[in-house]
Design an enzyme around this catalytic site. Structure first.
Site, PDB file in Angstrom:
ATOM      1  N   LEU A  76       0.773  -1.194  -0.169  1.00  0.00           N
ATOM      2  CA  LEU A  76      -0.021   0.164  -0.099  1.00  0.00           C
ATOM      3  C   LEU A  76       0.709   1.456  -0.100  1.00  0.00           C
ATOM      4  O   LEU A  76       1.780   1.212   0.834  1.00  0.00           O
ATOM      5  CB  LEU A  76      -0.964   0.041   1.195  1.00  0.00           C
ATOM      6  CG  LEU A  76      -1.623   1.313   1.554  1.00  0.00           C
ATOM      7  CD1 LEU A  76      -2.641   1.777   0.615  1.00  0.00           C
ATOM      8  CD2 LEU A  76      -2.375   1.196   3.101  1.00  0.00           C
ATOM      9  N   SER A  77       0.610   2.238  -0.823  1.00  0.00           N
ATOM     10  CA  SER A  77       1.268   3.576  -0.775  1.00  0.00           C
ATOM     11  C   SER A  77       2.665   3.453  -0.995  1.00  0.00           C
ATOM     12  O   SER A  77       3.259   2.938  -1.858  1.00  0.00           O
ATOM     13  CB  SER A  77       1.019   4.226   0.447  1.00  0.00           C
ATOM     14  OG  SER A  77       0.937   5.620   0.482  1.00  0.00           O
TER      15      SER A  77
END
Length: 512
Positions: free
Chosen positions: A179-180
């Site tokens: 994520l991210s």
């Protein structure tokens, strides 16, 4: 805090010699080997990427830290999880947190533990710290840390090697997701080590090797480099010169209202990986999924999905989750865990972790997913289903819990041989005249009749919980009513429960 995954710092070639030990090559081996500005960049990232949950490693049931795993030039911590009695030859999934998050936070909220238990695979969760990056971001933007054989990228591959040796994992089925900032590093790892990773999932992330300096990272994050698909693909090819494929299969997840990582990054990721695969940027098929999600599938020359692009209408920056007990639901909501759709479920299916062969959300056929799937009746041992006809369908494939259980030519099916008082999840796909199944429908749950005082139910702990006869806490299953400990909450531990009253059960192995 921002997505310092690709925070400002160039993506140089991390290519030094790979860490030792390293997993056996999956594919054909082809190897070779200003302070004010920085503070400004960190401030920008902190404002844009939003502060993720605390980076301090909180404990998570079942998650174990590995203190020594081999070469660790990136100064990362390794955590792992595996369901009980995991057989040799199972897949391995690496899951990477976002900025200011921790391995335990990602483990607890992302939903990956559910599918590790359900479908049988091990998890590795790398963790960075404020020592490496003030925001605890993986350094997707730093070429001394995110290229082959160097820094954090090399440390992650050391973890893969250690876990694969420990669990006897299938080194042809190693996957990475993040994520991210973790997604930025995921894209880099796929480009750096295409011989190690069979597939990846980039959730709210950026293209591989998008930035080559810290100051350039913000342009990737908030804007567009305006490169052609070939130029994006060249960044992948340059990450491991001499490697000729096959390439990892890549899922891309992006919210359309993300202001931390601009949605154009998803398009650029699509361009990058379709070009690496040598396929065009026109989707082979499209479909609508729950949570306002649009799926575009890009097939390889053999007709199998190579790249899948999931765009979630109105979603901001974060990981898509969908709390619930159905097979296609997962995760917990929280900061940067957004209730829309279970991205982990669709990603796992895309990789074939459910035994579907990697048809993902899209399938290999061109027909759309059947609409209107409904449960029309149940008995103690059967569940009857119906759905709307799909034009051009020669037949349909019915899945129970992700496993094919029937191939009717009509629009109804009765599944038999079931256990009384048990819940089952079903989906259905249309099959064209060439025998290719298309995307699966939305799932429905059917609960067989029966039960009552004295009734006995034999099933694995995961299904006992799903059926409402038990509950889980801390990774263990407990019989409802009696609260007897049934052991680990997974598909490998089986018990017989005897109903002693309304919502009350006792363990009755060998006595029913």
């Amino acid at each position: 805090m921002p997505l310092p995954s690709r925070a400002p710092t160039p993506l140089r070639d991390h290519r030094a010699s790979p860490p030792t030990p390293r997993p056996a090559p999956r594919r054909a081996p082809a190897r070779r080997p200003a302070l004010a500005a920085v503070l400004a960049v960190l401030a920008l990232l902190a404002a844009g990427l939003g502060v993720f949950a605390s980076a301090a490693p909180a404990s998570a049931a079942g998650l174990t830290q590995v203190s020594s795993f081999g070469s660790n030039p990136g100064n990362l911590a390794m955590y792992e999880y595996a369901p009980a009695n995991l057989p040799a030859g199972a897949p391995l999934v690496v899951a990477m947190h976002g900025c200011t998050q921790s391995a335990s936070d990602y483990f607890a909220n992302s939903g990956w533990q559910k599918y590790a238990d359900l479908w049988g695979f091990a998890l590795v969760l790398p963790q960075t710290s404020a020592t490496n990056n003030s925001l605890s971001c993986f350094s997707w933007f730093d070429s001394t840390k995110d290229t082959r054989g160097k820094g954090e990228a090399a440390s992650v591959v050391s973890m893969v090697s250690a876990a694969a040796s420990q669990y006897g994992s299938d080194t042809h089925r190693v996957y990475v997701t993040g994520l991210s900032a973790g997604a930025g590093m995921t894209a880099d790892l796929l480009a750096d080590y295409p011989d190690v990773f069979a597939g990846g999932s980039v959730d709210s992330g950026l293209p591989a090797q998008c930035a080559t300096t810290q100051t350039a990272a913000s342009q990737c994050q908030y804007g567009s480099l305006n490169l052609t698909p070939a130029q994006w693909g060249d960044k992948v090819r340059a990450s491991d010169p001499g490697y000729g494929g096959p390439w990892p299969r890549v899922a891309i997840w992006q919210g359309t209202s993300d202001t931390t990582v601009q949605p154009v990054n998803a398009t650029e990721l699509r361009d990058q990986w379709t070009n690496a695969w040598g396929i065009g940027q026109t989707a082979s098929s499209t479909q609508s999924l729950p949570g306002g999600t649009s799926l575009s599938v890009y097939n390889d020359p053999q007709g199998k999905p190579a790249v899948e692009l999931y765009q979630i209408s109105g979603m901001s920056h974060g990981l898509a989750v969908d709390p619930g007990s159905a097979t296609d639901q997962c995760g917990s909501t929280g900061t940067y865990y957004i209730d829309t759709i279970c991205s982990s479920y669709y990603t796992a299916r895309f990789w074939g972790l459910d035994g579907s062969g990697g048809t993902g959300g899209g399938g290999t056929g061109s027909l759309p997913a059947p609409a209107g799937l409904a449960v029309t009746g149940t008995t103690g041992t059967t569940a009857s289903l119906s759905w709307s006809a799909v034009s051009g369908a020669a037949s349909y494939t019915v899945y129970r819990g992700g496993t094919a259980v029937g191939s009717p030519t009509g629009t109804s099916f009765t599944d038999s041989g079931l256990t009384a008082g048990t819940s089952y999840t079903y989906t259905v796909a249309a099959v064209d005249s060439s025998g290719k199944a298309g995307p699966v429908s939305s799932a429905v749950t059917a609960t067989t009749t029966g039960g009552g005082s004295g009734a006995c139910f034999t099933d694995n702990n995961y299904n006992q919980v799903a059926a409402g006869r038990a509950h889980q806490s801390g990774g263990y299953a407990y019989a409802d009513g009696s609260n007897q400990n049934m052991g680990l909450w997974n598909v490998y531990t089986v018990h017989t429960l005897k109903q002693t009253g309304a919502d009350s059960y006792v363990i009755a192995d060998g006595t029913c």
